[in-house]
Scaffold this active site. Sequence first.
Site, PDB file in Angstrom:
ATOM      1  N   ARG A  62       0.814  -1.219   0.000  1.00 46.50           N
ATOM      2  CA  ARG A  62       0.000   0.000   0.000  1.00 46.50           C
ATOM      3  C   ARG A  62       0.848   1.270   0.000  1.00 46.50           C
ATOM      4  O   ARG A  62       1.768   1.412   0.790  1.00 46.50           O
ATOM      5  CB  ARG A  62      -0.941  -0.006   1.206  1.00 46.50           C
ATOM      6  N   HIS A  86       4.531 -10.656   2.047  1.00 40.39           N
ATOM      7  CA  HIS A  86       5.146  -9.765   3.031  1.00 40.39           C
ATOM      8  C   HIS A  86       6.429 -10.357   3.609  1.00 40.39           C
ATOM      9  O   HIS A  86       7.157  -9.684   4.328  1.00 40.39           O
ATOM     10  CB  HIS A  86       4.134  -9.486   4.159  1.00 40.39           C
ATOM     11  N   ARG A  92       4.120  -2.966  19.951  1.00 37.66           N
ATOM     12  CA  ARG A  92       4.315  -1.554  19.645  1.00 37.66           C
ATOM     13  C   ARG A  92       2.999  -0.819  19.418  1.00 37.66           C
ATOM     14  O   ARG A  92       2.802   0.287  19.887  1.00 37.66           O
ATOM     15  CB  ARG A  92       5.188  -1.389  18.399  1.00 37.66           C
ATOM     16  N   HIS A 143      10.038  -2.336  15.228  1.00 39.63           N
ATOM     17  CA  HIS A 143       9.487  -3.110  14.116  1.00 39.63           C
ATOM     18  C   HIS A 143       9.892  -4.583  14.179  1.00 39.63           C
ATOM     19  O   HIS A 143       9.528  -5.378  13.329  1.00 39.63           O
ATOM     20  CB  HIS A 143       9.975  -2.484  12.797  1.00 39.63           C
TER      21      HIS A 143
END
EC number: 2.7.4.1
Length: 715
Positions: A425, A455, A584, A612
């Site tokens: 995206r 991904h 997170r 991340h």
Amino acid sequence: MDQSQEPEDYYPDRACSLLSDPALYINRELSWIRFNQHVLDEAKDPTHPLLERIKFLAIFANNLDEFFMVRVSGLHHQLAEGVLKLPPDGLTTMEQLERINNDLVPLLKEQTRVWSEEIIPALQKAGIIIHSRLTLDGTKRKQLRRFFFREIFPVLTPLAFDKSHPFPFISNLALNLAIILKRPGSQEELFARIKIPNTLFPRLIELPADPDGKDISGRQEFIFLEDLIADNLDLLFPGMEIVAAYPFRVTRDADIEIEEDEADDLLSAVEQSISKRWIGTPVRIEIAEDMMPAIVDMMGAKLAKYPHMFYRVRGPVGLADLFCMMNIDRPDLKDTPYAPSVPDRLERDPDIFHAIKQRDIILFHPYESFQPVIKFLEAAAHDPDVLAIKMTLYRTGTNSPIVQALLDAREHGKAVSVLVELKARFDEENNIGWARALERAGAHVVFGIMGLKVHAKLCLVVRKEKSGIVRYVHMSSGNYNAVTAKIYTDIGLFTTNEEIASDVSHLFNVLTGYSQFSAYHHLLVAPGGIKKGITRLIEQEIERQKEHGDGRIIFKLNALQDAGIIRTLYRASQEGVKIHLQVRGICCLRPGIEGISDNITVTTIVGRFLEHTRIYYFHNGGDPLVLMGSSDLMPRNLKRRIEVLYPVLDPGIRDEIINTILPVHLHDTVKTRILQADGSYVRISKESGERMQAQEWLIENRGVWNRNLVKETVR
């Protein structure tokens, strides 16, 4: 890939109906808003350098833009389509939209307060002045007026709105001025709109120095572009009375729907869809706080389907543009730069393949450099013994050294196969460009997979050596992006482990061909494998707890949303398994509920870098299992994406993750927030002990985990 491997709602104990009680779940969207509130909190933190605080304000605003374009637009679709299915927390679509509005309004007020009452005065003390029209003196106004007439005036196009002029189209995220005018001697109010050209000019225009070109005070002075235009509207509407001018901005649905079944190929489907991104249905209208009710009503009739779409802003609209202030040359107002380390083995050994073959290597970015990953691919591109390179690309950025290395590999005759995820995206156009460049160079390019996003972050290099074919693998939680590797925390692993390399080879055959392989030695692969694998490992800790009382789980990840996995974690807590989740962002699990989740602690860290990393730790009766990789525990990751989690097989690396990397994060006392059962977060008390800031410690001790591994090898 066969998605039927994973039932729609897989969890082992279907008798636990009490664990499906909506009161046990936090709404996904409201949880995300709490995360973005933490970003805003960082903008308020005076321990950050001043321009870094402004950067956090910009991140907060940019996050909200994407939230409305994607998540809120999705809720609007549900309303329009009459979707009745409720999320695990039980809120209806309209209830979610109302709660979003209620939660955001005070945050937006706080955002404006921080800018006007904290940031602006602090900038002034630092010699950086942000002018409004009211604070410009006559000389500066004349200088700016000349600049406006020469540079900006020719670009502007005022658009009238009346019976002979239709309401102008307002494009997504475009900054505008709504202008009220009167003709001389008339009381009739007329409406016009000007689009602010903030893509052609900086949002903040720097004022000229004194007439001699020198400013002995050393000050830098700026004015917002829209204020400059508003101050010179008489040049655009000569002979008219300017009654008022109000900034506003429209956010539109940008979550493009790719009609995969109706297109000849995925590339065509994505290209056809991205052109519609900027003309989607409005989902938010940001307006000046004092905008006249008549204009609001008129805009509402043309743009707003629901009252909750209006957000009044006291101050600049669209603060994501404040990123431009990071271009100000004031190192004293920014984070102190540091040089990321490189593992000693890679520094000492010029042959990266030899270094990896000797022993697995981890790289923890941004504390350790991303350069070895680039060097790995560049070496593969030029090494005459390398036969093939296979890779997945999700977000690579512009001017990518990774893609350049792949292009070089083709020039040197290597077989290059790349899966470029076109559906990443907001990176679709960029990825289409890279895919075509690679295809022109002769690489085998797969443009994603119908119905799924790829991904997983994987790279496989096949090399012919004296001993035979050796496969070198790099796997990571982060994208192959040299820019984000400096601001996201991610862990990557180099290995030549034959079973992992075999798994990765089989997975690439699944991605590029018709292979239905699923019997992986070590990898957990979604859709299907990750949810089953994580659930099975939680179940093992439950059984271990029942027998020995030493069940323990630690997850460090970005998001926990999947209801089935949350139920299994609840069951583990009920049995006494000690669970620490460091999440997170979105966390839909409620910790601390007596009899349900009182053995679960949930913390989060928001700081200089975006956390991340994904690490999944299971105590496993004293023989710990550590998984890392690309996947969070959300339905989209587990059901609608190809994701990979892989075990850390090297015992030294595993121990460094368990004994150094995880404890540093779990014992942070500065940036840690603790999730409460009601969905709120609290900071750790300042009196709770010694100060420990994880990201700061990791900067100061960067690479200590790899140095410890070298000592272990020497011993």
